[in-house]
Design an enzyme around this catalytic site. Structure first.
Site, PDB file in Angstrom:
ATOM      1  N   ASP A 124       0.827  -1.199   0.000  1.00 39.86           N
ATOM      2  CA  ASP A 124       0.000   0.000   0.000  1.00 39.86           C
ATOM      3  C   ASP A 124       0.869   1.260   0.000  1.00 39.86           C
ATOM      4  O   ASP A 124       2.070   1.213   0.306  1.00 39.86           O
ATOM      5  CB  ASP A 124      -0.907  -0.027   1.242  1.00 39.86           C
ATOM      6  CG  ASP A 124      -2.237   0.655   1.001  1.00 39.86           C
ATOM      7  OD1 ASP A 124      -2.319   1.506   0.103  1.00 39.86           O
ATOM      8  OD2 ASP A 124      -3.194   0.339   1.734  1.00 39.86           O
TER       9      ASP A 124
ATOM     10  N   ASP B  72     -10.810   1.834  -3.238  1.00 39.09           N
ATOM     11  CA  ASP B  72     -11.357   1.571  -1.905  1.00 39.09           C
ATOM     12  C   ASP B  72     -12.878   1.567  -1.945  1.00 39.09           C
ATOM     13  O   ASP B  72     -13.520   1.154  -0.980  1.00 39.09           O
ATOM     14  CB  ASP B  72     -10.895   2.657  -0.919  1.00 39.09           C
ATOM     15  CG  ASP B  72      -9.525   2.342  -0.339  1.00 39.09           C
ATOM     16  OD1 ASP B  72      -9.053   1.202  -0.503  1.00 39.09           O
ATOM     17  OD2 ASP B  72      -8.926   3.240   0.279  1.00 39.09           O
TER      18      ASP B  72
HETATM   19  C1  GLA Z   1      -5.810   1.743   2.185  1.00 38.88           C
HETATM   20  C2  GLA Z   1      -6.201   0.591   1.284  1.00 38.88           C
HETATM   21  C3  GLA Z   1      -7.250  -0.250   1.977  1.00 38.88           C
HETATM   22  C4  GLA Z   1      -6.706  -0.739   3.291  1.00 38.88           C
HETATM   23  C5  GLA Z   1      -6.269   0.425   4.154  1.00 38.88           C
HETATM   24  C6  GLA Z   1      -5.557  -0.039   5.408  1.00 38.88           C
HETATM   25  O1  GLA Z   1      -6.835   2.672   2.298  1.00 38.88           O
HETATM   26  O2  GLA Z   1      -6.642   1.041   0.041  1.00 38.88           O
HETATM   27  O3  GLA Z   1      -7.626  -1.327   1.159  1.00 38.88           O
HETATM   28  O4  GLA Z   1      -5.642  -1.618   3.065  1.00 38.88           O
HETATM   29  O5  GLA Z   1      -5.383   1.285   3.444  1.00 38.88           O
HETATM   30  O6  GLA Z   1      -5.149   0.999   6.186  1.00 38.88           O
END
Ligand code: GLA
Length: 742
Positions: free
Chosen positions: A480, A550
């Site tokens: 990420d 997301d």
């Molecule tokens: C980001 C990612 C999510 C998740 C969060 C965790 O927003 O896109 O899928 O992994 O971080 O903090």
């Protein structure tokens, strides 16, 4: 032989199976762009296409050659300051402060195949089976001994040309590149629409189509990531081009940092396209004997519409960009605990989810954010990649063993580029946090970024991650990156090299990716940046899949995935079924529609399946079994978009995936709102063999492919008063399984 060279006229004609790209050495060693488009015959010269009229008030090359006017010439890689007033492909500041250069054609070479670039993700031709050739044009500026190589690799069978540039300073003084784009293309008219994929967090890659107009139009990023706001993939299409027909050029960049895709329509309505590293916030100093390699730009053309363009570019990525191990490897169906638990979990809670996953046929358990340091919220612990013993008392290795003992694969979330102030890492190495000494450092999601221009940072994170990978025998990493970079400065770099920072940063990230993917070839990487904020070809080279957004709401995902599909294959798109009401927007959709959307990607679940009522669990079990049966088709089948949610009232979206033999296909039609007494619906399929007969959803009736594609299929209304309505009629989806009659 895809590269044809006429030595006498110094004409270079690059042919792919269906396209031609022609340029020529003009007077004074200037490279002139002649043609790019549908394939034409190879001829010795194209004098007709190079005709120019003398233009009033436009500077001339010299008193002796008044007719050679750079501003009126379509060029291959233009300089600035010597009569061409359009934006240049490069700019070099020299020791005396001058920015005037004169790079003249020197010679060419042709090499078979394509080598990978050393420090950047790049196209390749490892097995040398695809008739790939590379043309290198050498130019030189005699006054300062600056050499430029323009590299053109032709991938004939995917109708793709990859371009990049390499500057070498052979002089005695340093020079600074203020701009060094990867590709320039000057087209002879401007009757095009620019098609871009723009948005924001949770609304990534929405299609926007705008006619070109006089002047500059551009998409770019200065966030140090390719960004959810603008994606580096761009198309130029004739106003009449559709998914099924018409001329279109595709441009993309194998790069994940600051980029620029710019089109300049000039006074005579020619269009200059520039693709590469964004010159804003960029400069690169070259001491004597140093060189600079740009990332690679991908160019493709077809006269057969957007679907064909997407397919040929997807074929190219499969053959020449994605790690070959994953090209046809079906991706595991996963369950991710993020939306199920957020930071609130312990081993017992997680194992419940994992056990339930196993019983439903799911293949991998992914432990998302919160397993390390003391990370109970998003304020802490980034950089401390040590297990949190309060959540996993037996350690991460022991927990991984328990998951593996269930015969599930195990995946973990990392955010390798980040540092929290509340971390052991910050206590030991505050200087590793990107900031300008004595000035405020700007947080993003309560966190800061590590200085990846420092080799010791890359080494440190590599060691931590590899310890965890070894300890857990890890199968998958979700990498990420949850903020943009501010205060772009490094005490590691000299003052005259600070503008190199953004590019050096991403080179550090690429180095870590490179080392990890080489050391752990069996670990599947999925890239992520607050959802789909770094969905680009640079990432695709290392991580064959990426978290698309997301936003997991099925209705919002239709636009996101449909838009993304123009530039990226469906196997790259991480797509999960999540709970309702949806976490992001509160919408209720049926489990069926959620799965029918997520099936067209790297599929998984992101909800607490351990709490699911039995009837829903049974439905999930069926979905998993169905997906396994058709996974190869969904992930690697040829995708044809049919109804666009970006057109009309956007109420309908549909698409179809078809296998190579045209024997099996799955079409899905999604409807947002259900209307009473609505018009009749004919669903026109694509990609089938016109002469084969097909059955739909195992029914008795058979239909020829030509009928299904041209006459279409009658779709009856969704709301059936007689039946018990299980699914919602709004946000509904109809799936057609199309199989050839044996
Ligand atoms: C980001 C990612 C999510 C998740 C969060 C965790 O927003 O896109 O899928 O992994 O971080 O903090």
């Amino acid at each position: 032989m895809p590269i044809h060279i006429d030595e006498t006229n110094q004409v270079f004609h690059i042919q792919t199976d269906h396209t031609s790209y022609v340029f020529k050495v003009l007077e004074h060693g200037v490279l002139g762009q002649v043609y790019y488009g549908k394939q034409i015959h190879v001829r010795a010269d194209y004098a007709n296409l190079l005709k120019r009229e003398w233009k009033n008030t436009t500077p001339s090359y010299s008193l002796e050659d008044p007719g050679f006017q750079l501003d009126a010439i379509k060029q291959e890689y233009a300089a600035t300051g010597t009569g061409d007033f359009r934006r240049p492909a490069y700019q070099v500041t020299q020791e005396n402060g001058s920015r005037i250069t004169d790079l003249k054609y020197d010679h060419y070479e042709v090499v078979q195949g394509k080598q990978r670039l050393a420090d950047l993700p790049s196209s390749f031709d490892d097995d040398a089976q695809d008739d790939v050739e590379t043309l290198i044009i050498h130019l030189t500026d005699a006054a300062i001994q600056l050499d430029l190589e323009l590299q053109y690799t032709v991938f004939p069978h995917q109708d793709v040309i990859v371009r990049s540039a390499n500057f070498k300073n052979h002089g005695v003084a340093g020079v600074t590149l203020d701009a060094a784009l990867s590709a320039q293309l000057d087209l002879p008219d401007s009757r095009y629409d620019m098609v871009q994929f723009s948005g924001t967090w949770s609304q990534e890659r929405h299609l926007i189509r705008t006619p070109l107009r006089s002047g500059l139009q551009a998409i770019d990023s200065v966030r140090a990531t390719s960004s959810p706001q603008q994606n580096p993939f761009m198309m130029l299409a004739r106003p009449t081009t559709t998914d099924d027909a018409g001329e279109v050029f595709g441009f993309n960049l194998i790069y994940s940092g600051n980029f620029l895709d710019q089109i300049e329509v000039d006074q005579w309505s020619t269009s200059r396209i520039l693709v590469g590293i964004n010159p804003t916030d960029f400069a690169w100093h070259l001491d004597p004997d140093e060189s600079f390699q740009t990332p690679e730009a991908v160019l493709s053309y077809t006269d057969a519409g957007f679907n064909q363009l997407s397919q040929q570019m997807a074929d190219f990525y499969a053959a020449h960009l994605v790690n070959s191990k994953y090209v046809k490897q079906e991706r595991p169906i996963l369950v991710n605990n993020w939306e199920a638990t957020y930071f609130d979990f312990d081993d017992e809670k997680l194992l419940k989810i994992a056990k339930k996953a196993k019983s439903l046929g799911i293949e991998m358990f992914v432990l998302d954010d919160g397993w390390f340091g003391h990370r109970d919220d998003d304020h802490t612990s980034l950089g401390d990649w040590f297990v949190d013993p309060t959540k996993l008392p037996n350690g991460i290795g022991a927990f991984a063993d328990q998951v593996h003992d269930l015969d599930l694969k195990f995946g973990l979330w990392f955010e390798p580029e980040m540092i929290s102030i509340d971390s052991k890492l910050y206590e030991t190495h505050p200087e590793w946090l990107i900031h300008v000494p004595e000035r405020r450092a700007t947080p993003g999601r309560n966190q800061y970024v590590l200085d990846y221009t420092r080799q010791e940072v890359v080494d440190y994170i590599y060691d931590l991650m590899s310890t965890v990978i070894d300890d857990t025998k890890l199968d998958y990493i979700k990498w990420d990156m949850n903020r943009y970079i501010t205060e772009m400065y490094s005490t590691n770099l000299a003052a005259n090299r600070q503008l190199e920072m953004a590019h050096r940063y991403i080179l550090g990230v690429y180095q870590l990716y490179d080392r990890l993917t080489k050391a752990y070839p069996d670990v599947l990487f999925e890239s992520c940046a607050s959802g789909g904020g770094r969905f680009d070809l640079g990432m695709m080279y290392y991580a064959p899949q990426a978290w698309t957004s997301d936003d997991t709401d099925a209705v919002e995902r239709m636009k996101i995935q449909f838009g993304t599909s123009y530039g990226y294959p469906q196997a790259m798109m991480g797509a999960h079924v999540s709970a309702v009401p949806n976490e992001q927007n509160g919408r209720m959709t049926s489990l069926e529609t959620r799965a029918n959307v997520a099936f067209y990607g790297a599929f998984g679940y992101e909800l607490d399946i351990s709490q699911m009522p039995d009837d829903e669990a049974a439905e999930v079990k069926e979905q998993v079994a169905f997906y396994k049966q058709h996974r190869a088709l969904y992930q690697f089948g040829k995708l044809y978009r049919i109804d666009s949610p970006f057109e009309g009232d956007g109420n309908v979206m549909s698409w179809i995936v078809v296998d190579d033999q045209q024997n099996h296909a799955i079409a899905t039609r999604y409807q947002i709102l259900n209307h009473i007494n609505a018009p009749y619906i004919r669903f026109y399929l694509r990609g089938l063999d016109p002469n084969k007969q097909y059955r739909i959803n195992g029914g008795e009736a058979t239909y020829y492919g030509d009928e299904l594609m041209n006459a279409g299929l009658f779709m009856d209304k969704i709301f059936d008063e007689a039946a018990e309505v299980k699914a919602l009629a709004d946000y509904s989806s109809r799936r057609l399984l199309i199989d050839v009659v044996e």
